[in-house]
Design a protein around this motif. Structure first.
Motif, PDB file in Angstrom:
ATOM      1  N   PRO A 246      43.176  41.716  30.774  1.00 35.53           N
ATOM      2  CA  PRO A 246      43.580  41.787  29.708  1.00 35.53           C
ATOM      3  C   PRO A 246      44.158  42.978  30.055  1.00 35.53           C
ATOM      4  O   PRO A 246      43.439  44.018  30.760  1.00 35.53           O
ATOM      5  N   ILE A 247      45.746  43.381  29.164  1.00 36.88           N
ATOM      6  CA  ILE A 247      45.626  44.842  30.005  1.00 36.88           C
ATOM      7  C   ILE A 247      46.083  45.941  28.231  1.00 36.88           C
ATOM      8  O   ILE A 247      46.061  45.390  27.268  1.00 36.88           O
ATOM      9  N   VAL A 248      44.923  46.568  27.705  1.00 39.66           N
ATOM     10  CA  VAL A 248      44.872  47.527  26.769  1.00 39.66           C
ATOM     11  C   VAL A 248      46.078  48.864  27.180  1.00 39.66           C
ATOM     12  O   VAL A 248      46.219  49.689  27.741  1.00 39.66           O
ATOM     13  N   LEU A 249      46.933  49.200  25.801  1.00 36.53           N
ATOM     14  CA  LEU A 249      47.830  50.106  25.857  1.00 36.53           C
ATOM     15  C   LEU A 249      47.013  51.425  25.345  1.00 36.53           C
ATOM     16  O   LEU A 249      46.134  51.230  24.548  1.00 36.53           O
ATOM     17  N   ASP A 250      47.822  52.601  25.940  1.00 35.87           N
ATOM     18  CA  ASP A 250      47.032  53.859  25.708  1.00 35.87           C
ATOM     19  C   ASP A 250      47.211  54.557  24.456  1.00 35.87           C
ATOM     20  O   ASP A 250      48.170  53.611  24.067  1.00 35.87           O
ATOM     21  N   ALA A 251      47.023  55.946  24.344  1.00 36.92           N
ATOM     22  CA  ALA A 251      47.643  56.099  22.918  1.00 36.92           C
ATOM     23  C   ALA A 251      49.005  56.561  23.325  1.00 36.92           C
ATOM     24  O   ALA A 251      49.609  56.547  22.013  1.00 36.92           O
ATOM     25  N   ASN A 252      49.704  56.606  24.051  1.00 39.35           N
ATOM     26  CA  ASN A 252      51.346  56.628  24.002  1.00 39.35           C
ATOM     27  C   ASN A 252      51.641  55.408  25.205  1.00 39.35           C
ATOM     28  O   ASN A 252      53.077  55.277  25.146  1.00 39.35           O
ATOM     29  N   ARG A 253      51.018  54.635  24.243  1.00 34.45           N
ATOM     30  CA  ARG A 253      51.646  52.818  24.873  1.00 34.45           C
ATOM     31  C   ARG A 253      52.080  52.594  26.172  1.00 34.45           C
ATOM     32  O   ARG A 253      52.904  51.679  26.277  1.00 34.45           O
ATOM     33  N   GLN A 254      50.790  53.064  27.037  1.00 32.44           N
ATOM     34  CA  GLN A 254      50.583  53.209  28.687  1.00 32.44           C
ATOM     35  C   GLN A 254      50.464  52.472  28.683  1.00 32.44           C
ATOM     36  O   GLN A 254      48.373  52.501  28.918  1.00 32.44           O
ATOM     37  N   PHE A 255      50.432  51.242  30.220  1.00 34.03           N
ATOM     38  CA  PHE A 255      48.990  51.180  30.823  1.00 34.03           C
ATOM     39  C   PHE A 255      48.918  51.308  31.767  1.00 34.03           C
ATOM     40  O   PHE A 255      50.513  51.326  32.268  1.00 34.03           O
ATOM     41  N   SER A 256      48.268  50.691  32.532  1.00 34.23           N
ATOM     42  CA  SER A 256      48.002  50.211  34.547  1.00 34.23           C
ATOM     43  C   SER A 256      46.733  49.798  34.825  1.00 34.23           C
ATOM     44  O   SER A 256      46.020  49.544  33.899  1.00 34.23           O
ATOM     45  N   ALA A 257      47.389  49.059  35.430  1.00 33.07           N
ATOM     46  CA  ALA A 257      46.424  47.719  36.020  1.00 33.07           C
ATOM     47  C   ALA A 257      46.464  47.252  37.706  1.00 33.07           C
ATOM     48  O   ALA A 257      47.817  47.457  38.124  1.00 33.07           O
ATOM     49  N   GLU A 258      45.354  46.635  37.762  1.00 29.02           N
ATOM     50  CA  GLU A 258      45.467  46.216  39.088  1.00 29.02           C
ATOM     51  C   GLU A 258      45.469  44.614  39.479  1.00 29.02           C
ATOM     52  O   GLU A 258      44.904  44.023  39.056  1.00 29.02           O
ATOM     53  N   SER A 259      45.854  44.101  39.736  1.00 29.65           N
ATOM     54  CA  SER A 259      45.913  42.140  40.155  1.00 29.65           C
ATOM     55  C   SER A 259      44.866  42.183  40.652  1.00 29.65           C
ATOM     56  O   SER A 259      43.844  42.359  41.381  1.00 29.65           O
ATOM     57  N   VAL A 260      44.303  40.857  39.840  1.00 29.41           N
ATOM     58  CA  VAL A 260      42.792  40.422  40.615  1.00 29.41           C
ATOM     59  C   VAL A 260      43.809  39.308  41.093  1.00 29.41           C
ATOM     60  O   VAL A 260      42.635  38.457  42.154  1.00 29.41           O
ATOM     61  N   VAL A 261      44.855  38.568  41.449  1.00 28.51           N
ATOM     62  CA  VAL A 261      44.655  37.837  42.045  1.00 28.51           C
ATOM     63  C   VAL A 261      46.441  38.232  42.843  1.00 28.51           C
ATOM     64  O   VAL A 261      47.969  38.865  41.653  1.00 28.51           O
ATOM     65  N   TYR A 262      47.071  38.206  43.688  1.00 32.56           N
ATOM     66  CA  TYR A 262      48.154  38.785  44.352  1.00 32.56           C
ATOM     67  C   TYR A 262      48.837  37.543  45.561  1.00 32.56           C
ATOM     68  O   TYR A 262      48.089  37.524  46.746  1.00 32.56           O
ATOM     69  N   ASP A 263      50.023  36.826  45.228  1.00 32.14           N
ATOM     70  CA  ASP A 263      51.143  36.066  46.979  1.00 32.14           C
ATOM     71  C   ASP A 263      51.934  36.670  46.640  1.00 32.14           C
ATOM     72  O   ASP A 263      52.811  36.487  45.603  1.00 32.14           O
ATOM     73  N   VAL A 264      52.312  36.257  47.894  1.00 30.66           N
ATOM     74  CA  VAL A 264      53.779  36.127  48.215  1.00 30.66           C
ATOM     75  C   VAL A 264      54.184  35.006  48.869  1.00 30.66           C
ATOM     76  O   VAL A 264      53.419  34.630  49.237  1.00 30.66           O
ATOM     77  N   THR A 265      55.425  35.098  48.670  1.00 27.31           N
ATOM     78  CA  THR A 265      55.920  33.384  49.510  1.00 27.31           C
ATOM     79  C   THR A 265      57.199  34.342  50.720  1.00 27.31           C
ATOM     80  O   THR A 265      57.737  35.553  50.187  1.00 27.31           O
ATOM     81  N   GLY A 266      58.016  34.280  51.394  1.00 27.67           N
ATOM     82  CA  GLY A 266      58.982  34.849  52.119  1.00 27.67           C
ATOM     83  C   GLY A 266      58.560  35.245  53.888  1.00 27.67           C
ATOM     84  O   GLY A 266      57.093  34.635  53.795  1.00 27.67           O
ATOM     85  N   ASN A 267      59.584  35.632  54.188  1.00 31.03           N
ATOM     86  CA  ASN A 267      59.171  36.505  55.213  1.00 31.03           C
ATOM     87  C   ASN A 267      58.766  38.034  54.720  1.00 31.03           C
ATOM     88  O   ASN A 267      58.990  39.352  55.217  1.00 31.03           O
ATOM     89  N   ILE A 268      57.632  38.196  53.774  1.00 28.31           N
ATOM     90  CA  ILE A 268      57.171  39.337  53.381  1.00 28.31           C
ATOM     91  C   ILE A 268      55.118  38.925  54.313  1.00 28.31           C
ATOM     92  O   ILE A 268      54.807  38.963  53.918  1.00 28.31           O
ATOM     93  N   PHE A 269      55.524  40.302  54.546  1.00 24.78           N
ATOM     94  CA  PHE A 269      54.378  41.704  54.792  1.00 24.78           C
ATOM     95  C   PHE A 269      53.441  41.001  54.119  1.00 24.78           C
ATOM     96  O   PHE A 269      53.792  41.761  52.771  1.00 24.78           O
ATOM     97  N   HIS A 270      52.391  40.366  53.934  1.00 27.35           N
ATOM     98  CA  HIS A 270      50.891  40.122  53.427  1.00 27.35           C
ATOM     99  C   HIS A 270      50.082  40.510  54.617  1.00 27.35           C
ATOM    100  O   HIS A 270      49.860  39.477  55.588  1.00 27.35           O
ATOM    101  N   SER A 271      49.041  41.304  53.208  1.00 26.50           N
ATOM    102  CA  SER A 271      47.462  40.877  54.122  1.00 26.50           C
ATOM    103  C   SER A 271      46.643  40.075  52.988  1.00 26.50           C
ATOM    104  O   SER A 271      46.885  40.408  51.613  1.00 26.50           O
ATOM    105  N   SER A 272      45.540  39.729  53.534  1.00 26.36           N
ATOM    106  CA  SER A 272      44.561  39.362  53.012  1.00 26.36           C
ATOM    107  C   SER A 272      43.698  40.031  51.790  1.00 26.36           C
ATOM    108  O   SER A 272      43.820  41.614  52.650  1.00 26.36           O
TER     109      SER A 272
END
Length: 132
Positions: free
Chosen positions: A57-83
């Motif tokens: 869940p993402i909660v907006l701050d006093a300026n209606r802004q937010f910051s979050a880091e994923s709990v799951v992240y996957d990529v496909t194709g020829n993109i550099f990706h590390s576990s």
């Protein structure tokens, strides 16, 4: 008949919600031709042509802004990706549009530069095809 009235009233109430306010939990669907952010309950899902990330869940701050880091992240194709790589998003509203700055937090080098996208309210039903 009573059920129909209650259903219609609940639909009207849902359609009359105003913009998200400070302290609100992010909700709704936002998209453009290349990406979308969908919020269902407590799950936030970002999907782009070659990326898929899930956030809590993402909660907006006093300026209606937010910051979050994923709990799951996957990529496909020829993109550099590390576990262990994660997607970090910082967002804010400009009117009804959601502006996101995205940055991949790498478990191993190389570091990627952040990029910015703007998503409009509403769902996109088009397929996002990865051409990498």
């Amino acid at each position: 008949m009573q059920f129909k009235r209650l259903f219609l009233l609940s639909m009207l109430a849902a359609g009359c919600q105003g913009p998200l306010a400070p302290g609100d939990t992010l909700s709704g669907h936002f998209s453009n031709a290349d990406a979308r952010l969908d919020v269902s309950g407590s799950t936030v899902v970002f999907t782009a042509r070659c990326q898929h990330a899930e956030f809590g869940p993402i909660v907006l701050d006093a300026n209606r802004q937010f910051s979050a880091e994923s709990v799951v992240y996957d990529v496909t194709g020829n993109i550099f990706h590390s576990s262990g790589d994660k997607l970090e998003i910082q967002g804010h509203f400009v009117g009804q549009d959601l502006v996101l700055q995205l940055r991949v937090v790498r478990a191993e080098p190389p570091v990627s530069d952040p990029y910015v996208i703007t998503l409009a309210p509403g769902s996109s039903t088009g397929a996002l095809v990865c051409n990498a």
